[in-house]
Design a protein around this motif. Structure first.
Motif: not given
Length: 136
Positions: A10-13, A16-39
């Motif tokens: 949820d890109g409006d939350c 949620c956005t903070t959690c995803v940003n943290f995951a991208e920076r620290r965990l570096r998951p192998r995926c594309e992250s996208t808010p449902w509002q733009f998916a």
């Protein structure tokens, strides 16, 4: 066909956005992250209702994992010690507890660090949503 998993959130939350940003920076998951509002939800095989309800992990083959299991898949894709935690989240009874904890956090995300009152509102009532009077 996609070659990479997609994390839909949820890109409006703000929480949620903070959690995803943290995951991208620290965990570096192998995926594309996208808010449902733009998916392209239809192409991902999910409904807006489900995307509003929980974080989603969509595999390249189209398999959808939601909520705590979506988080487990994210952790598994990150590798290292995170994968151990992700694997643990898939095993009963930890899986059952994780589902309950996920729902508790999701239902109260407006009270979580980084959350805002808008996080508690349904998507159509959030400040970023167009009002019927201004829609074309």
């Amino acid at each position: 066909m996609r070659t990479q998993s997609v994390l839909v959130y949820d890109g409006d939350c703000a929480f949620c956005t903070t959690c995803v940003n943290f995951a991208e920076r620290r965990l570096r998951p192998r995926c594309e992250s996208t808010p449902w509002q733009f998916a392209d939800l239809a192409a991902l095989g999910v409904t807006q209702q489900r995307a509003e309800y929980e974080v989603l992990w969509v595999t390249p083959a189209g398999r959808v994992h939601g909520g705590a299991q979506g988080v487990a898949k994210l952790l598994l894709s990150a590798g290292k010690g995170w994968a151990v935690l992700g694997a643990l989240l898939t095993v009963p009874p930890v899986r059952w507890v994780a589902r309950g904890v996920y729902r508790l956090v999701a239902d109260h995300r407006d009270r979580m660090p980084g959350g805002t009152p808008a996080c508690a509102l349904p998507a159509h009532l959030r400040p970023s949503a167009e009002s019927p009077a201004t829609a074309d």
